[in-house]
Write an enzyme that holds these catalytic residues in place. Structure first.
Site, PDB file in Angstrom:
ATOM      1  N   GLU A   1      -2.540 -15.501  -3.726  1.00  0.00           N
ATOM      2  CA  GLU A   1      -1.916 -14.373  -4.416  1.00  0.00           C
ATOM      3  C   GLU A   1      -1.225 -14.920  -5.675  1.00  0.00           C
ATOM      4  OE1 GLU A   1      -1.204 -10.871  -4.048  1.00  0.00           O
ATOM      5  OE2 GLU A   1       0.015 -11.327  -5.808  1.00  0.00           O
TER       6      GLU A   1
ATOM      7  N   GLN B   1       0.853  -1.201   0.000  1.00  0.00           N
ATOM      8  CA  GLN B   1       0.000   0.000   0.000  1.00  0.00           C
ATOM      9  C   GLN B   1       0.886   1.248   0.000  1.00  0.00           C
ATOM     10  OE1 GLN B   1      -3.215  -0.349  -0.358  1.00  0.00           O
ATOM     11  NE2 GLN B   1      -3.539  -2.471   0.245  1.00  0.00           N
TER      12      GLN B   1
ATOM     13  N   ASP C   1      -9.046  -8.022  -1.389  1.00  0.00           N
ATOM     14  CA  ASP C   1      -8.474  -6.718  -1.747  1.00  0.00           C
ATOM     15  C   ASP C   1      -7.940  -6.840  -3.171  1.00  0.00           C
ATOM     16  OD1 ASP C   1      -7.318  -4.237  -1.814  1.00  0.00           O
ATOM     17  OD2 ASP C   1      -5.610  -4.785  -0.548  1.00  0.00           O
TER      18      ASP C   1
ATOM     19  N   CYS D   1      -9.955  -0.242  -4.322  1.00  0.00           N
ATOM     20  CA  CYS D   1      -9.476   1.073  -4.763  1.00  0.00           C
ATOM     21  C   CYS D   1     -10.213   1.477  -6.036  1.00  0.00           C
ATOM     22  CB  CYS D   1      -7.969   1.057  -4.985  1.00  0.00           C
ATOM     23  SG  CYS D   1      -7.471  -0.122  -6.236  1.00  0.00           S
TER      24      CYS D   1
HETATM   25  C1  LIG Z   1      -4.552  -4.243  -4.278  1.00  0.00           C
HETATM   26  S1  LIG Z   1      -3.295  -5.434  -4.098  1.00  0.00           S
HETATM   27  C2  LIG Z   1      -3.588  -5.953  -2.441  1.00  0.00           C
HETATM   28  C3  LIG Z   1      -2.460  -6.672  -1.758  1.00  0.00           C
HETATM   29  C4  LIG Z   1      -2.599  -6.856  -0.246  1.00  0.00           C
HETATM   30  N1  LIG Z   1      -3.913  -7.204   0.162  1.00  0.00           N
HETATM   31  C5  LIG Z   1      -2.120  -5.637   0.500  1.00  0.00           C
HETATM   32  O1  LIG Z   1      -2.935  -4.942   1.112  1.00  0.00           O
HETATM   33  O2  LIG Z   1      -0.910  -5.356   0.486  1.00  0.00           O
HETATM   34  C6  LIG Z   1      -3.884  -6.727  -5.081  1.00  0.00           C
HETATM   35  C7  LIG Z   1      -3.009  -7.969  -5.095  1.00  0.00           C
HETATM   36  O3  LIG Z   1      -3.671  -8.966  -5.903  1.00  0.00           O
HETATM   37  C8  LIG Z   1      -2.713  -9.653  -6.682  1.00  0.00           C
HETATM   38  N2  LIG Z   1      -3.465 -10.185  -7.829  1.00  0.00           N
HETATM   39  C9  LIG Z   1      -3.842  -9.546  -8.965  1.00  0.00           C
HETATM   40  N3  LIG Z   1      -4.599 -10.345  -9.740  1.00  0.00           N
HETATM   41  C10 LIG Z   1      -4.733 -11.515  -9.073  1.00  0.00           C
HETATM   42  C11 LIG Z   1      -5.397 -12.743  -9.370  1.00  0.00           C
HETATM   43  N4  LIG Z   1      -6.089 -12.903 -10.489  1.00  0.00           N
HETATM   44  N5  LIG Z   1      -5.319 -13.742  -8.464  1.00  0.00           N
HETATM   45  C12 LIG Z   1      -4.607 -13.595  -7.320  1.00  0.00           C
HETATM   46  N6  LIG Z   1      -3.948 -12.457  -6.993  1.00  0.00           N
HETATM   47  C13 LIG Z   1      -3.999 -11.428  -7.860  1.00  0.00           C
HETATM   48  C14 LIG Z   1      -1.657  -8.604  -6.990  1.00  0.00           C
HETATM   49  O4  LIG Z   1      -0.408  -9.209  -7.250  1.00  0.00           O
HETATM   50  C15 LIG Z   1      -1.640  -7.775  -5.697  1.00  0.00           C
HETATM   51  O5  LIG Z   1      -0.681  -8.260  -4.789  1.00  0.00           O
END
Ligand SMILES: C[S@@+](CC[C@H](N)C(=O)[O-])C[C@H]1O[C@@H](n2cnc3c(N)ncnc32)[C@H](O)[C@@H]1O
Length: 394
Positions: free
Chosen positions: A281, A237, A325, A352
């Site tokens: 993830e 974040q 998230d 977001c």
């Molecule tokens: C908004 S970030 C949130 C990360 C964590 N919750 C944090 O607060 O630090 C979204 C996360 O989802 C992962 N991501 C994106 N697409 C995804 C998918 N299809 N399946 C699993 N993870 C995914 C990204 O790599 C990223 O780490």
């Protein structure tokens, strides 16, 4: 020929909306009530875009943007507006109402810092200079500072002369201790004067084209007594003061078995009180960090799965809570089906992007109601914000 118009309201992106013979005109940097002279910059059948040439009247809500690049840079499009947070709340409430017929009244959490808050920036490199692209274009704007980035990042931006790199992209990250990690992707020759750069900066590492050029490729974040290893390619974040506010809310949650979906380096699930956690993830570097972070934070019953969020179907345990998230695209169709099948008691949805959030809430609303809702000003000066909806089963 210049056209005289009066701005009626703002669109979601903070652009002024005016009408010319019933046609909608979007005007950058025009506030409601302002009478402006514009020239049309783009003309389509159903809408047009205009640029202000002169302000005939100005709104009492107008402020002079602090950033010298405000006019060109596409980043901070609300810097001219006093009531940014009120605007974000109104947009959020009306979007949720119109897209999924739900009434929300979010608790609004301000950012302690309105400037110098970002711990990560991504800049373009063109002709040895660093900068951003102009709004909705590939017109390069070279910069010597970025007022929403932390001071420690600005100190690096000011020493771009030490990087002999003609073109590419540079990511600069800074942690709680103002330590710096830099990642560069370039097809040009490269050379960095590391000794000079180290004199005035806590430089931990430089990674060029995915190879370590100097130092290391990760650092530690330290937040509220939690330690998180963050590799250069792992998500984190960007506004740590706001993340602390999010921690305050999440740490009140007590559950037994939970899933941290889209877990990144494991941050959100770590602060929730639970017996067992499954994290999912799709980034290898984030999952590797999450495994280490669980150890560092004495999370004894955390299990992490690398792969798409739809892997949630592989979890056979009884689950009480899911925290999601997702990236800006929201929850994909397959994953949403699995979430609905799991039938858990509570879902915490952090987002977001209110557009994909409202799309997903529409699918969840028959089974779940919104118990609590928060809006965090994670990205001051921009139209972006973060939300948390705590859902409970009806
Ligand atoms: C908004 S970030 C949130 C990360 C964590 N919750 C944090 O607060 O630090 C979204 C996360 O989802 C992962 N991501 C994106 N697409 C995804 C998918 N299809 N399946 C699993 N993870 C995914 C990204 O790599 C990223 O780490």
């Amino acid at each position: 020929m210049p056209i005289k118009l009066t701005t009626e309201k703002l669109d979601y992106f903070g652009r002024g909306i005016a009408y010319l013979d019933k046609k909608i005109i979007f005007i950058e940097n025009a506030l409601p009530g302002e009478e402006v002279l514009i020239e049309i910059t783009k003309e389509k059948k159903s809408f047009a875009e205009g640029k202000v040439i002169d302000y005939l009247t100005t709104s009492p809500e107008r402020v002079i943007p602090k950033c010298p690049y405000y006019e060109e840079c596409g980043g901070c499009n609300l810097s001219h507006f006093k009531e940014q947070l009120h605007f974000k709340k109104t947009e959020f409430v009306s979007l949720i109402k119109s897209n999924c017929h739900l009434d929300v009244n979010p608790i609004v959490i301000e950012s302690p810092k309105n400037y110098y808050y970002r711990n990560k920036v991504t800049l373009k490199i063109e002709n040895y200079k660093w900068g951003y692209y102009e709004n909705q274009s590939h017109q390069f704007v070279s910069i010597n500072q970025c007022l929403i980035a932390k001071e420690s990042i600005n100190k690096i931006i000011k020493r771009q002369d030490l990087f002999k790199i003609a073109t590419g992209e540079i990511v600069i990250r800074s942690n709680y201790n103002d330590e710096i990690l830099i990642s560069i992707n370039t097809e040009s020759k490269y050379e960095v004067d590391i000794e000079e750069l180290k004199k005035d900066n806590r430089l931990l590492g430089i990674i060029i084209n995915d190879k370590i050029y100097y130092g290391q490729d990760s650092f530690i974040e330290f937040i509220d007594n939690y330690l998180f290893k963050v590799s250069i390619n792992s998500f984190f974040q960007v506004n740590i003061d706001i993340l602390k506010e999010i921690f305050k809310i999440l740490s009140k949650t007590n559950t037994t078995n939970m899933i941290d979906l889209y877990c990144g380096v494991g941050v959100l699930g770590t602060v929730i009180n639970k017996e067992k956690l499954y994290g999912i993830e799709n980034s290898y570097s984030s999952i590797k960090d999450a495994l280490l972070n669980a150890k560092m934070n004495k999370q004894e019953n955390n299990y992490y799965l690398l792969g798409d969020s739809s892997k949630i179907s592989e979890i056979k345990d009884n689950i009480d809570l899911i925290i999601v998230d997702p990236p800006r695209s929201g929850i994909n169709k397959k994953t949403m089906e699995h979430i609905l099948n799991l039938n858990v008691g509570s879902i915490i949805y952090m987002s977001c992007n209110p557009h994909t959030l409202s799309r997903d809430l529409k699918k969840l609303k028959d089974k779940y109601c919104i118990k609590e809702c928060y809006l965090f000003d994670m990205f001051p000066q921009t139209y972006h914000f973060e939300t948390i909806c705590i859902l409970t089963k009806k």
